[in-house]
Design a protein around this motif. Structure first.
Motif, short mmCIF file in Angstrom:
data_model
loop_
_atom_site.label_atom_id
_atom_site.label_comp_id
_atom_site.label_asym_id
_atom_site.label_seq_id
_atom_site.Cartn_x
_atom_site.Cartn_y
_atom_site.Cartn_z
N ARG A 102 3.33 24.82 41.71
CA ARG A 102 2.62 23.60 42.08
C ARG A 102 3.31 22.76 43.15
O ARG A 102 2.68 22.38 44.14
CB ARG A 102 2.36 22.76 40.83
N PRO A 103 4.60 22.41 42.99
CA PRO A 103 5.24 21.58 44.03
C PRO A 103 5.20 22.19 45.42
O PRO A 103 4.88 21.48 46.39
CB PRO A 103 6.67 21.40 43.50
N PRO A 104 5.50 23.49 45.61
CA PRO A 104 5.40 24.05 46.96
C PRO A 104 3.98 24.01 47.52
O PRO A 104 3.79 23.72 48.71
CB PRO A 104 5.88 25.50 46.77
N LEU A 105 2.98 24.29 46.68
CA LEU A 105 1.60 24.25 47.16
C LEU A 105 1.21 22.84 47.60
O LEU A 105 0.61 22.64 48.65
CB LEU A 105 0.64 24.73 46.06
N MET A 106 1.57 21.86 46.79
CA MET A 106 1.23 20.47 47.13
C MET A 106 1.97 20.01 48.39
O MET A 106 1.37 19.40 49.28
CB MET A 106 1.56 19.55 45.94
N ALA A 107 3.26 20.32 48.47
CA ALA A 107 4.03 19.93 49.65
C ALA A 107 3.49 20.60 50.90
O ALA A 107 3.39 19.98 51.97
CB ALA A 107 5.51 20.28 49.44
N GLY A 108 3.14 21.86 50.77
CA GLY A 108 2.60 22.58 51.92
C GLY A 108 1.30 21.98 52.43
O GLY A 108 1.10 21.83 53.64
N LEU A 109 0.42 21.60 51.51
CA LEU A 109 -0.86 21.00 51.91
C LEU A 109 -0.65 19.63 52.58
O LEU A 109 -1.35 19.28 53.52
CB LEU A 109 -1.78 20.86 50.69
N VAL A 110 0.33 18.86 52.09
CA VAL A 110 0.64 17.57 52.71
C VAL A 110 1.14 17.77 54.14
O VAL A 110 0.70 17.09 55.08
CB VAL A 110 1.67 16.78 51.88
N LEU A 111 2.09 18.70 54.31
CA LEU A 111 2.65 18.94 55.64
C LEU A 111 1.62 19.53 56.60
O LEU A 111 1.71 19.32 57.81
CB LEU A 111 3.86 19.86 55.53
N GLY A 116 1.15 30.38 47.55
CA GLY A 116 -0.17 30.63 47.00
C GLY A 116 -0.51 32.10 46.96
O GLY A 116 -1.19 32.57 46.04
N GLY A 117 -0.05 32.87 47.95
CA GLY A 117 -0.33 34.30 47.98
C GLY A 117 0.31 35.03 46.81
O GLY A 117 -0.31 35.92 46.22
N ALA A 118 1.55 34.66 46.47
CA ALA A 118 2.21 35.29 45.33
C ALA A 118 1.47 34.96 44.03
O ALA A 118 1.29 35.83 43.17
CB ALA A 118 3.65 34.81 45.25
N ALA A 127 -7.39 16.86 50.62
CA ALA A 127 -8.30 16.79 49.49
C ALA A 127 -8.07 17.92 48.51
O ALA A 127 -8.34 17.79 47.31
CB ALA A 127 -9.75 16.80 49.98
N ALA A 128 -7.57 19.05 49.00
CA ALA A 128 -7.36 20.21 48.13
C ALA A 128 -6.18 20.05 47.19
O ALA A 128 -6.02 20.83 46.24
CB ALA A 128 -7.17 21.46 48.98
N ILE A 129 -5.34 19.04 47.41
CA ILE A 129 -4.16 18.84 46.57
C ILE A 129 -4.54 18.62 45.11
O ILE A 129 -3.83 19.05 44.20
CB ILE A 129 -3.33 17.65 47.10
#
Length: 391
Positions: free
Chosen positions: A82-91, A126-128, A183-185
């Motif tokens: 979760r944290p990497p996905l959320m951080a990635g979407l923000v960046l 997300g791919g993993a 919005a996807a976060i």
């Protein structure tokens, strides 16, 4: 039909489980944000930065994506999904809001680099996760379905971004790209956290030293190189009077790649994905060669369509092969390696083609690119022989 155990009414396990559907939300958000601006930013950079600004912008985006992707497996190991996905979407999303603050090449390149870091983390982490949610016996079809889910936004967003920028302005397109990612976060909160995977962990460096993984990486990077060139330079290579041709061509390329991924996935589950690697590479090179006829609208559209077919088939075949060759504990590394091939190929293509085209012109640059792609037939054929020997 899906039951509580994620099984369908037939003998095969279901693909569309609730966790996978939740994952699709962030796939769509990231894909929309990325592709909406992919061809628009080079146009903006060329208009305000001049010189090689378009190639630098795309190159910074893709090279930073490589860096984010290489770091992502370690982030997932330490923090979960979760944290990497959320951080990635923000960046990925937030910097798009300030892209048009300045037209300087330095500013545009910096914004692209930050967005690239975010996209790299998002797609690898997300791919993993996605791979772990797909039953192994339906891996090709499942990855094809993921390709369709991510491909539909690119199908619409890539040409829409170019059209929208011409009719509404760059600021509106950038704002839309930001909203799509941010919005996807919300959906990430429902994504399953990382679980301990069985099998020995495979690091990224070890993955690069593994021939069974490196050969598909090299082959796919050759097709990704041309993909970066087409999305970056097709709007510039085709005469300005044929803007409509560019919009149609980008749409056709995305559509062809999406359909080809789906067909290749279903074929691969039944007959093995290895048989598609060489044909996919040859078809994509042939399409790139035909695109060299930049003053012929028919040649451009047919060329990018052929490229899309070969590119989509190679995407699915190489990724399916790589996942099949590692235990689940290696999924993060496979995701990172494959995305490095994608992003590095696109980055090298964007930067190198810009320099080459300035000396040779666009037609010859496309021709030389097609010839370069065909050199990947060597590792592709060796991999096919090695795969036959393992059976």
């Amino acid at each position: 039909m899906i039951n509580s155990q994620g099984k369908d009414a037939g003998s095969r396990p279901a693909l569309l489980t609730r966790p996978l559907l939740l994952r699709f939300v962030s796939v769509v958000g990231a894909s929309t944000s990325f592709y909406l601006l992919l061809s628009v930013v080079p146009l903006y950079a060329e208009a305000y930065g001049g010189g090689h600004a378009a190639g630098l912008a795309s190159g910074a985006l893709m090279l930073a994506t490589v860096g984010g992707g290489l770091a992502a497996p370690r982030f997932v190991t330490r923090f979960g999904y979760r944290p990497p996905l959320m951080a990635g979407l923000v960046l990925l999303g937030a910097p798009a809001l300030v892209l048009t603050v300045s037209g300087s090449t330095v500013w545009i390149t910096a914004v692209c680099a930050v967005r690239g870091l975010g996209f790299g983390v998002t797609v690898v982490a997300g791919g993993a996760l996605t791979a772990s949610l797909i039953p192994p016996e339906r891996r090709g079809e499942g990855l094809a379905l993921v390709g369709v889910v991510s491909g539909v936004p690119s199908l619409a967003a890539l040409p829409l971004g170019v059209w929208w920028a011409a009719h509404v302005g760059y600021g509106a397109v950038c704002a839309a790209g930001a909203v799509a990612a941010l919005a996807a976060i919300v959906s990430v909160q429902g994504v399953p956290e990382r679980e301990s995977a069985s099998g020995r962990s495979l690091g990224v460096l070890a993955g690069f030293r593994t021939a069974a993984l490196l050969r598909p990486v090299v082959v796919f990077s050759a097709t990704a190189l041309a993909a970066g060139i087409i999305v970056t330079f097709l709007p510039l290579a085709v005469p300005s009077a044929s803007t409509g041709v560019v919009v149609v061509a980008l749409f056709v390329q995305s559509a062809a790649a999406t359909v080809a991924r789906w067909v290749a996935g279903r074929h691969g589950d039944r007959h093995g994905p290895g048989s598609l690697v060489v044909p996919g590479l040859v078809v994509s090179a042939a399409g790139t060669l035909l695109t060299a006829l930049t003053h012929s609208p028919v040649a451009v559209v047919v060329g990018v369509a052929l490229f899309g077919v070969g590119f989509g088939a190679t995407q699915n075949a190489t990724l399916s092969l790589m996942y099949a060759r590692v235990p689940e504990s290696g999924y993060g590394t496979v995701s990172a390696l494959w995305n490095v091939a994608y992003d590095a190929g696109m980055a090298v293509g964007a930067v190198g083609f810009g320099i080459l085209a300035a000396r040779t012109g666009y037609p010859w640059a496309f021709t030389l690119t097609a010839a370069l792609m065909l050199t990947a037939l060597v590792p592709a054929w060796r991999d096919r022989l090695a795969e036959s020997a393992r059976r």
